[in-house]
Design an enzyme around this catalytic site. Structure first.
Site, PDB file in Angstrom:
ATOM      1  N   GLU A 420       0.799  -1.124   0.171  1.00 57.78           N
ATOM      2  CA  GLU A 420       0.054   0.005   0.094  1.00 57.78           C
ATOM      3  C   GLU A 420       0.905   1.313   0.189  1.00 57.78           C
ATOM      4  O   GLU A 420       1.512   1.397   0.961  1.00 57.78           O
ATOM      5  CB  GLU A 420      -0.943  -0.223   1.373  1.00 57.78           C
ATOM      6  CG  GLU A 420      -1.727   1.159   1.453  1.00 57.78           C
ATOM      7  CD  GLU A 420      -2.414   0.788   3.300  1.00 57.78           C
ATOM      8  OE1 GLU A 420      -2.158  -0.373   3.861  1.00 57.78           O
ATOM      9  OE2 GLU A 420      -2.730   1.486   3.690  1.00 57.78           O
ATOM     10  N   ASP A 493      -1.204  -2.533   5.582  1.00 63.56           N
ATOM     11  CA  ASP A 493      -1.054  -2.042   6.902  1.00 63.56           C
ATOM     12  C   ASP A 493      -2.023  -2.865   7.789  1.00 63.56           C
ATOM     13  O   ASP A 493      -3.168  -3.219   7.715  1.00 63.56           O
ATOM     14  CB  ASP A 493      -1.362  -0.414   7.348  1.00 63.56           C
ATOM     15  CG  ASP A 493       0.021   0.215   6.593  1.00 63.56           C
ATOM     16  OD1 ASP A 493       0.888  -0.428   6.236  1.00 63.56           O
ATOM     17  OD2 ASP A 493      -0.257   1.356   6.701  1.00 63.56           O
ATOM     18  N   ASP A 495      -4.307  -1.904   9.744  1.00 64.87           N
ATOM     19  CA  ASP A 495      -5.271  -1.009  10.652  1.00 64.87           C
ATOM     20  C   ASP A 495      -6.555  -1.062   9.578  1.00 64.87           C
ATOM     21  O   ASP A 495      -6.558  -1.939   8.916  1.00 64.87           O
ATOM     22  CB  ASP A 495      -4.681   0.387  10.571  1.00 64.87           C
ATOM     23  CG  ASP A 495      -4.136   0.837   9.302  1.00 64.87           C
ATOM     24  OD1 ASP A 495      -4.550   0.052   8.165  1.00 64.87           O
ATOM     25  OD2 ASP A 495      -3.447   1.867   9.169  1.00 64.87           O
ATOM     26  N   ASP A 497      -7.889   1.202   7.395  1.00 65.72           N
ATOM     27  CA  ASP A 497      -7.633   1.203   6.092  1.00 65.72           C
ATOM     28  C   ASP A 497      -6.754   0.144   5.218  1.00 65.72           C
ATOM     29  O   ASP A 497      -7.381  -0.214   4.112  1.00 65.72           O
ATOM     30  CB  ASP A 497      -6.538   2.537   5.987  1.00 65.72           C
ATOM     31  CG  ASP A 497      -7.465   4.016   6.151  1.00 65.72           C
ATOM     32  OD1 ASP A 497      -8.530   3.780   5.914  1.00 65.72           O
ATOM     33  OD2 ASP A 497      -6.958   4.961   6.203  1.00 65.72           O
TER      34      ASP A 497
END
Ligand code: 0RA
Length: 629
Positions: A420, A493, A495, A497
Site C-alpha cells: 500500500e 497495514d 489497521d 484502512d
C-alpha cells in the site's frame, strides 16, 4: 423375372459377407472393432431399459475373453416363423438387419455403427450362446461363426424374463482379442448415467463394479462438477416426452469461465453438437434475455446479452431420443442432423423461464452471472486495447513501471507483494529477497470492483498495473499458464484502512481472476502491529489481544512497547523478519471453497458498512490459519 420382396432378399443374404469383409460392418478388426461387438449386444439390452422393460444388466468378462451380457428385459422372442420354420431368435442371430422390433413407439440406441445387428456379432464369434427367459421357460441356442450349432432348446421352467448372450470373438477374424475393462466400465457408467435407475454391473474375475444412478443425468452433472463451486445447489432439470421425441436435460452455472456441454442423441455422444444442441442454446439464451428484461436487470453500458454470455460457466447435459432413423452428419458422425432444433428450443426456453420466475433469488443470481460475462466481454475488449497501447510505450514487455520485479523467472519460487503506497513499497524493497520477491506498490484505495462497472475498473491504472504484473489477463481471457508468480501476497497495514484495501483487492481477484484463488495462489501477509522489547528478547504482536497477552505473560518484567504506524515506517529488518522472510513469516492462504458464499460475503462487505469489512478480514484471519512457515 423373379420378384423378391426386400425381406426375402435379406433372409437370403446370410452372413458370409460379414466374415469376408468385417471392416464394412464394424469399422475394423482392431481393438475398436472388437469392442463394437460388445457395444452392439449391450445396446440391445440398453434398448430394453430405454423402453421401460429392463432395469438390470450384467456384463461378465472371462479370462479367455468370452463375454456374457445378461439383462432382465422381455427376452428375445422364440416363436417360430411359419414361412421359414425358424425361431425368431435364430433369425435375429443369423440374419443381417433383422432387428425389426423397433416399430412405432420404440426408441432404439444406435450403436457407434448404427445398430449393425446382433447377427454381425454372431458372424464374427467363434461361439455364441443366446438364452431367452420368457413365457415360463428358458430357451437356448448356440451358434458358431454365424451358423446354428444346435436347435433352439427348451430348458428349465422359469418365471423370470430376460436375455443372456455369451460370445467369444473369432481369432480367425481378430488378430488380437483383448477387451479393455476400463473402456467397458466407462461405457457402462455413461449408459447408467443416461438411463436413470438402470443398474449395470461389470464383473471380471473377483472384481465387480456397479453403476447405478437413480437421478441419471443430474448425477452425471454432479460428477462433472465434482468439488468445483457452483451457483446453485442442484441443476435445472427438464424432461419432456413428445410424440416424436424425448428430451432430457440438466444444467447449472458455476462462477468459473469455462463451458461444458455434453450432448447425446439416442445415447450416442454427439461431440460436434448438432440440432439438439443448437435448440438448447437458443432456448437458454432466449429465456435468460426474457428474464433479464422482465426484471430490468440489464446495466446501461451493456447493449445486449449474447449466447456466449449465457453459456459462460455453464455445465449441461442434453440427451434426446428420436424415433425411427436418426441422421448423423460429419466425418465421424458426431453431429445430430435430424431437424429438432425448434422443438428443443421451445421446451428449454419455457422450462428455464419458468424455473427462473419460480426461484427469483436464484434467478437474479444467475442473471447477474450472465450480465457479469457480458460486462467482462465488453471490458476485456477495452482492456485489450488499453494493454496494447501500454505495450507500445513500455520497454520491459508490458510490465508496469512501478513494479520492482524479482530476478527469477521460475514462477514456483517467485512471489509478488502488493503493498500500500510508495513508502511501504520503499521499505519492502529493502526488506525483500531480490531474487524471488517482487514488489508492486499501489496507490491508496483501488477502485471497488463490486460497484464500479467493469469497463471503469479496467480503465483504472492501478488495476491495469496489477493485471499486467500478474501476467494472466482476466475473465474469459484469463490464461493460467501465463501466471508470473506462484504466490501473490497482499501486504497492507494492520489497521482499518489496510483492511479496507485488502478487501478491495480480494474482491478484485474474486471477480476478475477467481482461478488465482481457486488454485491457492493468493495470500494475505500478517505484518505486526506491535514490537515488544524485553532486554535482548524481542516479541511481535499482530493484534491488540496478542500484545496484551504477551505483556501479561511478562508478569511485570521491564519492557518497551512500540506501535508500528504502518509498513512504511517499519524498519526493513523488522519487516523482513516478521512478514516477508520465508523462514520466519506466516501467511494466510485465501480460500474459495464455496464461491457462492464468497460472492455473498463480498457483496455484503461491499455495502456501505465499513465495519463489516474489517470484521471480515479479522474473521478470515482466524478461520484460515493456513500457515506457511
Ligand atoms: C426382438 C424383439 C423383442 C425383444 C428383443 C428382440 C430383445 C433383444 C435383446 C438383445 C439383448 N437383450 C434383448 N432383449 C430383447 C421384443 C419382444 C416382445 O415384444 O416381447
Amino acid at each position: 423375372m423373379t420378384k423378391y420382396s426386400s425381406k426375402d432378399i435379406q433372409v437370403l443374404e446370410g452372413l458370409e459377407p460379414v466374415r469376408k469383409r468385417p471392416g464394412m460392418y464394424i469399422g475394423s478388426t482392431s481393438s475398436t472393432g472388437l469392442h463394437h461387438l460388445l457395444w452392439e449386444i449391450l445396446d440391445n439390452s440398453v434398448d430394453e431399459a430405454l423402453n421401460g422393460h429392463c432395469d438390470n444388466i450384467e456384463i461378465t468378462l472371462d479370462k479367455d475373453q468370452g463375454v456374457t451380457i445378461k439383462d432382465n428385459g422381455r427376452g428375445v422372442p422364440v416363436d417360430l416363423f411359419k414361412k421359414t420354420k425358424k425361431s425368431a431368435m435364430e433369425i435375429l442371430f443369423t440374419t443381417l438387419h433383422s432387428g425389426g422390433k423397433f416399430g412405432q413407439g420404440n426408441y432404439k440406441v444406435s450403436g457407434g455403427l448404427h445398430g449393425v445387428g446382433m447377427a454381425v456379432v454372431c458372424a464374427l464369434s467363434e461361439t455364441m450362446t443366446a438364452t431367452s427367459r420368457r413365457d415360463g421357460f428358458e430357451w437356448t441356442q448356440s451358434y458358431a461363426r454365424g451358423k446354428p450349432l444346435t436347435k433352439l432348446k427348451k430348458g428349465k421352467a422359469t418365471r423370470t424374463y430376460g436375455t443372456t448372450v455369451y460370445f467369444r470373438p473369432d481369432p480367425a477374424i481378430f488378430p488380437k482379442i483383448e477387451f479393455n475393462p476400463k473402456l467397458i466400465m466407462e461405457r457402462a457408467e455413461s449408459k447408467a448415467f443416461l438411463n436413470k435407475g438402470l443398474k449395470i454391473t461389470f464383473k471380471e474375475g473377483k472384481d465387480k463394479h456397479t453403476f447405478h444412478y437413480p437421478d441419471g443425468i443430474q448425477d452425471y452433472i454432479k460428477k462433472i462438477v465434482g468439488k468445483k463451486s457452483t451457483l446453485m445447489e442442484s441443476p435445472v432439470y427438464v424432461e419432456k416426452e413428445d410424440k416424436q421425441f424425448r428430451l432430457e436435460t440438466a444444467f447449472l452455472w458455476t462462477p468459473a469461465t469455462e463451458t461444458q456441454v455434453l450432448s447425446f442423441a439416442n445415447s450416442i455422444r454427439t461431440v460436434d453438437g448438432g440440432t439438439h444442441e443448437n435448440g438448447f442454446r437458443n432456448g437458454i439464451t432466449k429465456a435468460m434475455r426474457a428474464y433479464i428484461e422482465r426484471r430490468k436487470l440489464l446495466p446501461r453500458e451493456i447493449s445486449s446479452i449474447t449466447g456466449d454470455d449465457v453459456r459462460e460457466g455453464l455445465i449441461a447435459i442434453i440427451n434426446v431420443y428420436l424415433q425411427g432413423e436418426v441422421e448423423f452428419q460429419g466425418q465421424t458422425k458426431g453431429r445430430l442432423n435430424s431437424e429438432i432444433t425448434s422443438q428443443v428450443e421451445v421446451v428449454v426456453k419455457h422450462s428455464l423461464e419458468h424455473f427462473l420466475n419460480e426461484n427469483q433469488t436464484l434467478g437474479d443470481t444467475l442473471a447477474n452471472r450472465v450480465i457479469l460475462s457480458a460486462q467482462a466481454r465488453v471490458a476485456s475488449r477495452q482492456a485489450k486495447e488499453a494493454v496494447q497501447r501500454k505495450t507500445n510505450i513500455s520497454h520491459r514487455l508490458n510490465l508496469p513501471g512501478k513494479l520492482s520485479d524479482c530476478a527469477t523467472t521460475n514462477k514456483n519460487e517467485a512471489e509478488l507483494f502488493i503493498c500500500e503506497g510508495d513508502s511501504a513499497g520503499g521499505s519492502s524493497k529493502q526488506a525483500r529477497d531480490r531474487k524471488t520477491q517482487a514488489i508492486l506498490p499501489i496507490r491508496g484505495k483501488i477502485l471497488n470492483v463490486e460497484t464500479a462497472t467493469l469497463a471503469k475498473t479496467l480503465a483504472n491504472s492501478e488495476i491495469q498495473n496489477l493485471v499486467s504484473a500478474c501476467g494472466t489477463g482476466i475473465h474469459n481471457k484469463f490464461d493460467y499458464s501465463k501466471l508470473r508468480y506462484g504466490k501473490i501476497i497482499i501486504m497492507t497495514d494492520a489497521d482499518v484502512d489496510g483492511a479496507h484495501i485488502c478487501t478491495l483487492l480480494l474482491t478484485f481477484f474474486y471477480r476478475c481472476m477467481p482461478e488465482i484463488i481457486e488454485n491457492g495462489h493468493l495470500f494475505i501477509a500478517q505484518p505486526p502491529l506491535y514490537r515488544i522489547d524485553v532486554g535482548k528478547k524481542l516479541y511481535y504482536a499482530i493484534t491488540e489481544e496478542e500484545k496484551d497477552k504477551i505483556v501479561k505473560d511478562l508478569n511485570g518484567t521491564q519492557h518497551d512497547i512500540g506501535r508500528f504506524k504502518g509498513l512504511g515506517e517499519m524498519p526493513a529488518s523488522d519487516l523482513r523478519e516478521t512478514t516477508m522472510d520465508k523462514k520466519t513469516r506466516s501467511l494466510i492462504r485465501v480460500k474459495l471453497s464455496d464461491a457462492e458464499r464468497a460472492s455473498k460475503t463480498v457483496s455484503q462487505l461491499m455495502g456501505k458498512n465499513a465495519e463489516s469489512r474489517y470484521n471480515f478480514i479479522k474473521e478470515k484471519a482466524e478461520f484460515a490459519q493456513d500457515l506457511d512457515v
